[in-house]
Scaffold this active site. Structure first.
Site, PDB file in Angstrom:
ATOM      1  N   ASP A   1     -31.949  29.010 -31.957  1.00  0.00           N
ATOM      2  CA  ASP A   1     -32.773  29.995 -32.662  1.00  0.00           C
ATOM      3  C   ASP A   1     -32.516  30.044 -34.158  1.00  0.00           C
ATOM      4  OD1 ASP A   1     -30.109  31.218 -32.313  1.00  0.00           O
ATOM      5  OD2 ASP A   1     -31.069  33.004 -33.154  1.00  0.00           O
TER       6      ASP A   1
ATOM      7  N   ASP B   1     -25.100  24.274 -26.273  1.00  0.00           N
ATOM      8  CA  ASP B   1     -26.271  23.871 -27.037  1.00  0.00           C
ATOM      9  C   ASP B   1     -25.878  22.946 -28.191  1.00  0.00           C
ATOM     10  OD1 ASP B   1     -24.930  25.955 -28.336  1.00  0.00           O
ATOM     11  OD2 ASP B   1     -26.745  27.046 -28.892  1.00  0.00           O
TER      12      ASP B   1
ATOM     13  N   ASP C   1     -20.819  22.901 -33.671  1.00  0.00           N
ATOM     14  CA  ASP C   1     -20.967  22.944 -35.124  1.00  0.00           C
ATOM     15  C   ASP C   1     -19.548  22.906 -35.715  1.00  0.00           C
ATOM     16  OD1 ASP C   1     -22.384  23.315 -37.529  1.00  0.00           O
ATOM     17  OD2 ASP C   1     -22.221  25.466 -37.407  1.00  0.00           O
TER      18      ASP C   1
HETATM   19  P1  IMP Z   1     -19.343  26.960 -33.843  1.00  0.00           P
HETATM   20  O1  IMP Z   1     -19.274  25.555 -33.263  1.00  0.00           O
HETATM   21  O2  IMP Z   1     -18.217  27.848 -33.424  1.00  0.00           O
HETATM   22  O3  IMP Z   1     -19.546  26.917 -35.316  1.00  0.00           O
HETATM   23  O4  IMP Z   1     -20.599  27.719 -33.262  1.00  0.00           O
HETATM   24  C1  IMP Z   1     -21.660  27.051 -32.764  1.00  0.00           C
HETATM   25  C2  IMP Z   1     -22.766  28.062 -32.505  1.00  0.00           C
HETATM   26  O5  IMP Z   1     -23.445  28.367 -33.739  1.00  0.00           O
HETATM   27  C3  IMP Z   1     -23.781  27.448 -31.588  1.00  0.00           C
HETATM   28  O6  IMP Z   1     -23.496  27.717 -30.237  1.00  0.00           O
HETATM   29  C4  IMP Z   1     -25.070  28.058 -32.082  1.00  0.00           C
HETATM   30  O7  IMP Z   1     -25.306  29.276 -31.426  1.00  0.00           O
HETATM   31  C5  IMP Z   1     -24.837  28.305 -33.558  1.00  0.00           C
HETATM   32  N1  IMP Z   1     -25.380  27.200 -34.384  1.00  0.00           N
HETATM   33  C6  IMP Z   1     -24.701  26.251 -35.043  1.00  0.00           C
HETATM   34  N2  IMP Z   1     -25.514  25.376 -35.671  1.00  0.00           N
HETATM   35  C7  IMP Z   1     -26.778  25.790 -35.398  1.00  0.00           C
HETATM   36  C8  IMP Z   1     -28.093  25.282 -35.761  1.00  0.00           C
HETATM   37  O8  IMP Z   1     -28.291  24.274 -36.465  1.00  0.00           O
HETATM   38  N3  IMP Z   1     -29.145  25.981 -35.268  1.00  0.00           N
HETATM   39  C9  IMP Z   1     -29.019  27.102 -34.491  1.00  0.00           C
HETATM   40  N4  IMP Z   1     -27.810  27.586 -34.114  1.00  0.00           N
HETATM   41  C10 IMP Z   1     -26.701  26.947 -34.574  1.00  0.00           C
HETATM   42 MG    MG Z   2     -24.164  28.901 -28.625  1.00  0.00          MG
END
Ligand code: IMP
Ligand code: MG
Length: 182
Positions: free
Chosen positions: A166, A107, A110
């Protein structure tokens, strides 16, 4: 998370960032990347629950070559300032991925930490190839050096909802991507 009423629920949708039509147009191109990867070996589209479920459903319908669908779920534990952490797989694939070209359908990337750990776990299973297709990329927030093979949209550092994403388990069913009003 509770809302006083549906007005309050709707008022937290601050602005639409990416419309349904914009998503539709980009889905076609992403589907072609998958179609082009077909060389006679099976393709496996892997979705990490839950955020990518809408994207996977729409993207997979652009695929015209033989492909299977798989789901994984994971829990991650990171020290706040640390880039490496533990990822525990809470639901695993049933396929032996050494037979497949694997596409992880995400999705949003981040910080990149969860996906980085998952890529390590999957690559030791020796897939024929391993690529990441992400709906959204938020490069400003990156902690680990990770780049998707294909990203549909790059967004600023906003908290976004809709099209699978979400806030407190709500808004996943919005057909567009919007900024959340904090
Ligand atoms: P990361 O890249 O390990 O920080 O994790 C990413 C996960 O954090 C994604 O798969 C989402 O589930 C959640 N996430 C990060 N940014 C957002 C956002 O803006 N809205 C909703 N969920 C987010
Ligand atoms: Mg996710």
């Amino acid at each position: 998370m509770e809302f006083a009423n549906s007005e309050e629920y709707r008022s937290r949708i601050k602005q639409i960032l990416i419309t349904e039509d914009q998503i539709k147009a980009e889905l076609k191109k992403a589907g072609e990347i998958i179609n082009a990867a077909y060389d006679g070996s099976p393709i496996l589209l892997v979705s990490i629950l839950k955020g990518a479920y809408v994207f996977l459903a729409d993207l997979s319908r652009q695929v015209t070559v033989p492909c299977e669908i798989g789901f994984m779920a994971a829990k991650s534990y990171f020290e706040d300032t640390n880039s490496s952490g533990k990822v525990q797989i809470t639901m695993d694939l049933t396929q032996d991925i050494s037979r497949y070209h694997v596409f992880i359908i995400e999705d949003i990337i981040d910080t990149g930490r969860t996906l980085n750990e998952l890529l390590k776990i999957l690559s030791v299973r020796n897939p024929l190839s391993l690529q990441v297709i992400t709906l959204l990329d938020k490069p400003d927030r990156r902690i680990v050096d990770l780049k998707a093979d294909y990203s549909l949209f790059t967004i600023p550092d906003y908290f976004v909802i809709g099209y699978g994403l979400d806030y407190g388990e709500y808004y996943r069913n919005l057909p567009y991507i919007a900024e959340f009003e904090n």
